[in-house]
Motif scaffolding. Structure first.
Motif, short mmCIF file in Angstrom:
data_model
loop_
_atom_site.label_atom_id
_atom_site.label_comp_id
_atom_site.label_asym_id
_atom_site.label_seq_id
_atom_site.Cartn_x
_atom_site.Cartn_y
_atom_site.Cartn_z
N GLU A 212 32.14 -4.49 -10.51
CA GLU A 212 31.30 -5.66 -10.79
C GLU A 212 29.96 -5.21 -11.35
O GLU A 212 29.33 -4.29 -10.81
N THR A 213 29.52 -5.85 -12.41
CA THR A 213 28.20 -5.61 -12.95
C THR A 213 27.50 -6.96 -13.13
O THR A 213 28.06 -7.88 -13.73
N HIS A 214 26.32 -7.07 -12.56
CA HIS A 214 25.58 -8.33 -12.54
C HIS A 214 24.23 -8.16 -13.23
O HIS A 214 23.59 -7.12 -13.12
N TYR A 215 23.81 -9.24 -13.89
CA TYR A 215 22.44 -9.33 -14.38
C TYR A 215 21.96 -10.74 -14.02
O TYR A 215 21.71 -11.58 -14.88
N ASP A 216 21.85 -10.99 -12.72
CA ASP A 216 21.52 -12.31 -12.22
C ASP A 216 20.02 -12.46 -12.02
O ASP A 216 19.33 -11.51 -11.66
N ARG A 217 19.54 -13.69 -12.20
CA ARG A 217 18.11 -13.99 -12.05
C ARG A 217 17.96 -15.39 -11.47
O ARG A 217 18.92 -16.16 -11.44
N TYR A 218 16.77 -15.70 -11.02
CA TYR A 218 16.50 -17.05 -10.53
C TYR A 218 15.42 -17.68 -11.40
O TYR A 218 14.23 -17.52 -11.17
N SER B 225 20.25 -17.84 -9.31
CA SER B 225 20.65 -16.91 -8.26
C SER B 225 19.46 -16.65 -7.34
O SER B 225 18.71 -15.68 -7.53
N PRO B 226 19.24 -17.52 -6.34
CA PRO B 226 18.07 -17.39 -5.47
C PRO B 226 18.25 -16.30 -4.42
O PRO B 226 18.69 -16.55 -3.30
N GLU B 227 17.93 -15.09 -4.79
CA GLU B 227 18.05 -13.93 -3.91
C GLU B 227 16.76 -13.11 -3.95
O GLU B 227 16.09 -13.05 -4.99
N THR B 228 16.43 -12.48 -2.84
CA THR B 228 15.28 -11.58 -2.85
C THR B 228 15.64 -10.26 -3.50
O THR B 228 14.80 -9.59 -4.08
N GLU B 229 16.92 -9.86 -3.39
CA GLU B 229 17.43 -8.66 -4.05
C GLU B 229 18.67 -9.05 -4.83
O GLU B 229 19.65 -9.55 -4.25
N GLN B 230 18.65 -8.81 -6.12
CA GLN B 230 19.79 -9.18 -6.96
C GLN B 230 20.78 -8.01 -7.04
O GLN B 230 20.41 -6.88 -7.32
N LEU B 231 22.04 -8.32 -6.78
CA LEU B 231 23.10 -7.32 -6.90
C LEU B 231 23.24 -6.88 -8.36
O LEU B 231 23.21 -7.72 -9.26
N HIS B 232 23.36 -5.59 -8.58
CA HIS B 232 23.52 -5.08 -9.94
C HIS B 232 24.91 -4.47 -10.13
O HIS B 232 25.66 -4.90 -11.01
N PHE B 233 25.26 -3.47 -9.33
CA PHE B 233 26.59 -2.86 -9.40
C PHE B 233 27.28 -2.93 -8.04
O PHE B 233 26.64 -2.72 -7.01
N TRP B 234 28.57 -3.21 -8.06
CA TRP B 234 29.41 -3.07 -6.87
C TRP B 234 30.76 -2.56 -7.34
O TRP B 234 31.49 -3.27 -8.03
N VAL B 235 31.05 -1.32 -6.98
CA VAL B 235 32.26 -0.65 -7.45
C VAL B 235 33.10 -0.26 -6.25
O VAL B 235 32.60 0.39 -5.32
#
Length: 361
Positions: free
Chosen positions: A154-160, A241-251
């Motif tokens: 998984e690769t994310h570029y999420d923001r709020y 994506s209301p998060e204090t820490e945004q996920l970037h990679f999950w492998v």
């Protein structure tokens, strides 16, 4: 004999030119000279001639193509102009670096590939995030074999940013605009760099903002890419994506997993005035280090911090590799064929989203 110093002309004077190109050109004075900048409409508080007084200054890209002393043209204009500008520069005998997205369509990419081949000039696409410190760390993890056979990536570029953004060219619905061309070209390129073309693409291209810009481009996307051996890749960019820490990679693999929050620090550092060569440039703080989960000697799951690989190969590496290619010492940093293939993935995602089906590549 001293190696040649190549004269670089930057077309455009927006954030891309100021943050991602000019500082990197200036960081390699033995390879490149900032020869000139095209800025169509200078303003009192935004004037390239004041910021870079030692460079030439033009109002039109046509002046660049006609200047025999220009060796390299860097195209940083809006996406729908990329094809025409790259074509003109190549046919004028210039080497070309073009900002992402390469061009809006794979057909236009193929056209430029043919023109570059005929002209004998180099053409490369500025996919700087192949030199993100966290991406290089991820590659280090994969190369170590700690995760075993990869089954899910998984690769994310999420923001709020749920509120309507200012009306700029980036928000308008035009060729090459929207989140999949803006952020998606980064993450898709990294996935392609790791795994190549997928067999199947399922895409969801949408607008998450409840008050989107009228007539604006899509602001979010999710792609599911299927590869051989049941590898599944998720490429995601969410604007709500209301998060204090945004996920970037999950492998996840058969023997371990790697998880990383936050994005590379170089962009923010460049915007803040830090430059390549400064002591802290490109160095991630401990708070951004990833975590690696593997089996211990007794078969129990063990989680530990995985430090970012250092010293970092920063975005300067793109220009350093390009200089070698100009001297005939290897390939360009990002082959235009690779950027074309990423556009094929994007086009399949749009088709999938529009028709509600999985598309075979």
């Amino acid at each position: 004999m001293a190696s040649k110093t190549y004269n670089v002309a930057i077309v455009g004077y927006g954030m891309s030119a100021k943050v991602f190109h000019i500082p990197l050109v200036l960081a390699l004075p033995s390879d490149f000279k900032l020869y000139g900048i095209v800025q169509r409409s200078p303003k009192p508080d935004d004037d390239a001639s004041k910021d870079q007084p030692h460079a030439k200054h033009w109002r039109s890209a046509d002046e660049v193509y006609a200047d025999p002393d220009v060796d390299v043209v860097v195209v940083t204009s809006i996406p729908e102009t990329h094809h025409a500008m790259c074509k003109a520069a190549l046919e004028a005998g210039k080497h070309v670096i073009v900002e992402k997205p390469f061009v809006p369509t794979a057909k236009e990419a193929d056209d430029l590939l043919a023109i570059a081949k005929r002209s004998g000039k180099l053409l490369t696409v500025y996919q700087n995030r192949r030199w993100d410190s966290d991406y290089l760390t991820l590659r280090h993890v994969l190369d170590s074999g700690s995760l075993g056979e990869i089954v899910e990536f998984e690769t994310h570029y999420d923001r709020y940013r749920p509120d309507p953004p200012p009306d700029t060219w980036k928000t308008r619905d035009a060729p090459g605009h929207g989140s999949i061309f803006d952020l998606g070209t980064h993450t898709i390129d990294q996935v392609y760099h790791l795994f190549g073309l997928p067999q199947k693409v399922t895409g969801f291209v949408t607008t998450q903002r409840r008050k989107p810009v009228q007539g604006g481009a899509h602001d979010s996307h999710t792609l599911i890419l299927q590869y051989p051996n049941a590898l599944m890749v998720t490429v995601k960019a969410a604007i709500v994506s209301p998060e204090t820490e945004q996920l970037h990679f999950w492998v996840r693999g058969t023997t371990g997993s790697f998880k990383k929050f936050g994005v590379d620090v170089q962009e923010d550092q460049l915007k803040a005035g830090l430059r390549p060569g400064d002591e802290e440039f490109g160095v991630e703080p401990e708070s951004l280090h990833g975590s690696l989960t593997t089996m211990d000697g007794e078969g129990e799951m063990e989680r530990r911090v995985y430090e970012t690989v250092g010293p970092p190969k920063t975005y300067v590496e793109f220009y350093r590799v390009f200089a070698k290619a100009l001297r005939g010492e290897g390939e360009v940093p990002v082959r235009a064929e690779e950027a074309r293939d990423c556009l094929r993935i994007i086009e399949a995602a749009f088709l999938s989203s529009r028709e509600g089906r999985t598309v075979d590549l």
